[in-house]
Write an enzyme that holds these catalytic residues in place. Structure first.
Site, PDB file in Angstrom:
ATOM      1  CE  LYS A 122      -3.207  -2.331  11.381  1.00 31.03           C
ATOM      2  NZ  LYS A 122      -2.414  -1.227  10.785  1.00 31.03           N
ATOM      3  CB  ILE A 181      -0.942  -0.003   1.223  1.00 33.99           C
ATOM      4  CG1 ILE A 181      -1.936  -1.160   1.124  1.00 33.99           C
ATOM      5  CG2 ILE A 181      -1.688   1.326   1.327  1.00 33.99           C
ATOM      6  CD1 ILE A 181      -2.740  -1.392   2.397  1.00 33.99           C
ATOM      7  CG  ASP A 210      12.971   0.091  13.522  1.00 34.70           C
ATOM      8  OD1 ASP A 210      11.734  -0.009  13.608  1.00 34.70           O
ATOM      9  OD2 ASP A 210      13.757  -0.693  14.100  1.00 34.70           O
ATOM     10  CE1 TYR A 235      -2.797  -6.056  11.018  1.00 34.53           C
ATOM     11  CE2 TYR A 235      -5.179  -6.277  11.181  1.00 34.53           C
ATOM     12  CZ  TYR A 235      -4.061  -5.783  10.543  1.00 34.53           C
ATOM     13  OH  TYR A 235      -4.218  -4.985   9.433  1.00 34.53           O
ATOM     14  CB  VAL A 259      -4.647  -4.934   0.694  1.00 32.45           C
ATOM     15  CG1 VAL A 259      -4.195  -4.225  -0.580  1.00 32.45           C
ATOM     16  CG2 VAL A 259      -5.635  -4.071   1.475  1.00 32.45           C
ATOM     17  NE  ARG A 306       5.588  13.103  21.526  1.00 27.68           N
ATOM     18  CZ  ARG A 306       6.824  13.607  21.534  1.00 27.68           C
ATOM     19  NH1 ARG A 306       7.648  13.347  20.528  1.00 27.68           N
ATOM     20  NH2 ARG A 306       7.235  14.359  22.546  1.00 27.68           N
ATOM     21  CB  THR A 325       0.305  -6.309  -0.087  1.00 30.52           C
ATOM     22  OG1 THR A 325      -0.073  -6.899   1.166  1.00 30.52           O
ATOM     23  CG2 THR A 325      -0.601  -5.121  -0.374  1.00 30.52           C
TER      24      THR A 325
END
Length: 273
Positions: free
Chosen positions: A178, A16, A66, A174, A207, A128, A209
């Protein structure tokens, strides 16, 4: 889509992120900075972005980052502000794939926190820093021909998931990350709306990928249920997610902030997933 400013895409070396970086370049951006843990992938994406750029003066750079390390993220922003100047669009596509699918009681502790390091800490560090920089930038019209559409100091887009709203068995690491990304996005949007900064979250389902292919290899049986779970009968293309990201970054989305933009082929419409 009235893309004229400078874009920074974290995780832009593949999937993406790569599609997003290319679309910014194709859409007329003045500069596109592609930051990725894999510098070679970032450089490859940068070369392609330069080839497809519609702005003949478009500047494209590749950097290593990173996102789990604050100093690494901050160094990218420092380089961009020194080298290019203003940041108009900041996108975080960096993510970490799930390696194991287990019930919560059996979840791998190290993997759980590694996923939080990339998906949550990384998003926090990027958002941030971007907010801190953008709030000091000059306020400019969203669309000069339509002053009633307000002004902006920048736009930020994060990557959530349809699992930012619900849950899926065996994916506690996961799903947790999220949910948190969406909460972070909404809070940042409220905190900085008066600064002229918009923050939105793209929430997609699976997706097409390399990361998805890797997850399917690591989690037995997953591939067989992916397509049948989507009412449209296919999973998304990376370019379709990039379209939404660039739209939310653009002044065409000038009245959109704190929005979870769902892209899932109808998956979340049914409770029988």
């Amino acid at each position: 889509m009235d893309i004229t400013g400078n874009a920074v895409v974290f995780g832009g070396g593949g999937g993406i992120g790569r599609s997003t970086a290319l679309l910014f370049s194709q859409s007329g951006a003045s500069a596109v900075v592609i930051a990725d843990l894999n510098l070679e992938a970032a450089e490859s994406a940068a070369a392609e972005a330069k080839r497809v750029a519609t702005n003949p003066n478009c500047r494209v750079e590749a950097l290593r980052v990173d996102v789990a390390v604050q100093d690494s993220v901050d160094s990218v922003f420092q380089h961009v502000t020194t080298s290019i100047g203003r940041i108009d669009y900041c996108i975080n596509c960096a993510g970490f794939p799930v390696k194991t699918a287990r019930p919560t009681a059996d979840a791998d502790v190290d993997e759980f926190f590694r996923v939080q390091d990339i998906n949550l800490r990384g998003t926090f560090f990027v958002v941030r820093a971007a907010c801190a920089i953008m709030r000091s930038q000059k306020l400019i019209p969203n669309l000069a021909a339509f002053p009633e559409r307000g002004s902006t100091r920048g736009a930020i887009v994060t990557l959530g998931s349809v699992l930012s709203f619900g849950a899926s068995p065996y994916l506690v690491q996961y799903t947790t990350s999220k949910h948190a990304v969406l909460g972070l996005t909404k809070t940042a949007a409220l905190d900085h709306v008066k600064d002229g900064i918009r923050v939105n979250c793209v929430c997609s389902t699976w997706v097409d990928t390399n990361m998805t292919k890797q997850v399917c290899e690591d989690v037995p049986g997953l591939e067989a249920i992916l397509v049948p779970s989507v009412p449209m009968g296919r999973i998304a293309k990376a370019e379709e997610i990039a379209d939404a990201i660039v739209f939310l970054s653009s002044p065409r989305a000038s009245f959109v902030t704190g929005c979870p933009f769902i892209i899932d082929g109808g998956t979340s419409l049914s409770s029988n997933r």
